[in-house]
Design an enzyme around this catalytic site. Structure first.
Site, PDB file in Angstrom:
ATOM      1  N   THR A  24       0.870  -1.177   0.000  1.00 31.39           N
ATOM      2  CA  THR A  24       0.000   0.000   0.000  1.00 31.39           C
ATOM      3  C   THR A  24       0.906   1.226   0.000  1.00 31.39           C
ATOM      4  O   THR A  24       1.630   1.467   0.970  1.00 31.39           O
ATOM      5  CB  THR A  24      -0.920   0.018   1.230  1.00 31.39           C
ATOM      6  OG1 THR A  24      -1.770  -1.132   1.181  1.00 31.39           O
ATOM      7  CG2 THR A  24      -1.780   1.273   1.239  1.00 31.39           C
TER       8      THR A  24
ATOM      9  N   LYS B 142      -7.421   1.192  -2.589  1.00 30.70           N
ATOM     10  CA  LYS B 142      -6.957   0.822  -1.242  1.00 30.70           C
ATOM     11  C   LYS B 142      -7.061   2.002  -0.278  1.00 30.70           C
ATOM     12  O   LYS B 142      -7.361   1.826   0.911  1.00 30.70           O
ATOM     13  CB  LYS B 142      -5.515   0.325  -1.303  1.00 30.70           C
ATOM     14  CG  LYS B 142      -4.949  -0.144   0.053  1.00 30.70           C
ATOM     15  CD  LYS B 142      -5.727  -1.316   0.620  1.00 30.70           C
ATOM     16  CE  LYS B 142      -5.225  -1.700   2.027  1.00 30.70           C
ATOM     17  NZ  LYS B 142      -3.904  -2.344   2.005  1.00 30.70           N
TER      18      LYS B 142
ATOM     19  N   LYS C  82       0.937   5.146   8.268  1.00 28.98           N
ATOM     20  CA  LYS C  82       1.475   5.463   6.935  1.00 28.98           C
ATOM     21  C   LYS C  82       0.356   5.535   5.905  1.00 28.98           C
ATOM     22  O   LYS C  82       0.287   6.488   5.113  1.00 28.98           O
ATOM     23  CB  LYS C  82       2.508   4.405   6.539  1.00 28.98           C
ATOM     24  CG  LYS C  82       3.066   4.533   5.134  1.00 28.98           C
ATOM     25  CD  LYS C  82       2.398   3.601   4.115  1.00 28.98           C
ATOM     26  CE  LYS C  82       2.617   2.143   4.435  1.00 28.98           C
ATOM     27  NZ  LYS C  82       2.009   1.252   3.416  1.00 28.98           N
TER      28      LYS C  82
END
Length: 295
Positions: free
Chosen positions: A97, A172, A240
């Site tokens: 990701t 995502k 993150k």
């Protein structure tokens, strides 16, 4: 494409995903920053490589799933990275990701060497990786998607071609935005239920059968009740992801206030030394706000 398959990144997710490919009959060439993590897979017949470049040289198709955007960039474009190999005619699939723009940039660089690129981040946590039931959201050309589909089917169940490179990562981000809000709701419900004196096992079982039903209630709430805060997905990695989503939202002039709040709560538990615990550790941030241990 042959079955010589590269796999770079053997963390919580990557190790199980690579294991699934071995079980499906693919000949795996591995690289991981910590070599010892590859030992169990090498014992199953996988081959160790000393660099991403070496993996790319040995394989027809390569999958990467590493930690942060800087790691993705290093694996693909750094010294002894994939870009330094003879990669003409090969396919590379980044399942990290990461920033959508980064995978688009890498795809452009690989295209100059006549290689194809896909971004295909996943959702489903460590359980989905182990069971081969991950949701996979892919961004690539139609031909690349068809070539990668057998591999995806070894690792996941819900596999969707979202569009061109970058669209997998954007999907995502939407996934992580939903998870952030859901994790907050589930954590608040657990803290509330505990304070109200409810039997939490009964509470979770009951509300998960109604409109509140979700993956987080089914998979992470039971871990909290057992005091299990080990990672299916690490706090620091989720921070993150939320940061990427907020950066992308800012570029689009969007305001995502609940996501921003959730990120701050996760930053608070990271500051308490829980950055490498699972995302279910969010309940600890809510306990801290109440000034006492509740669960």
């Amino acid at each position: 494409m042959g079955k010589k398959t590269g796999f770079i990144g053997l963390g919580v997710m990557g190790f199980s995903m690579a294991s699934r490919l071995i079980e499906a009959g693919y000949e795996l060439y591995l690289y991981n920053r910590t070599k010892s993590k590859a030992g169990p897979l090498v014992s199953k017949g996988a081959h160790w490589c000393d660099s991403p470049k070496e993996v790319a040289e040995a394989s027809d198709t390569v999958f990467t799933i590493v930690g942060y955007p800087k790691d993705v960039e290093e694996v693909y474009l750094g010294k002894n990275g994939i870009i330094e190999a003879d990669i003409s005619g090969k396919i590379f699939c980044d399942m990290t990701t990461t920033k959508p723009s980064l995978d688009v940039h890498i795809a452009e660089k690989l295209a100059l060497k006549c290689a194809e690129m896909a971004d295909a981040p996943v959702s489903g946590g460590d359980t989905g990786a182990k069971n081969g039931t991950l949701s996979i959201m892919a961004g690539c050309t139609d031909d690349v998607f068809e070539a990668l589909l057998p591999y995806f089917e070894a690792m996941g169940k819900n596999i969707t071609h979202m569009g061109s490179v970058g669209s997998g990562q954007n999907t995502k981000m939407a996934n992580q935005i939903v998870i952030a809000g859901t994790m907050c709701g589930v954590s608040e419900a657990l803290v509330y239920g505990a304070k109200a004196g409810l039997n939490l096992e009964k509470m979770v079982s009951t509300i998960s059968k109604g409109a509140a039903g979700c993956w987080t209630l089914d998979n992470l709430a039971p871990r909290v009740l057992k005091g299990d805060y080990e990672p299916g997905f690490m706090v620091e990695h989720f921070i993150k992801d939320m940061g990427i989503a907020l950066d992308e939202a800012e570029k689009m002039e969007l305001s995502l206030p609940s996501l921003a709040l959730t990120k701050q709560l996760y930053l608070s538990i990271k500051s308490q030394g829980m950055g490498r615990k699972g995302t279910q550790a969010l309940v600890k941030a809510l306990e801290a706000l109440s000034g006492k241990e509740i669960l």
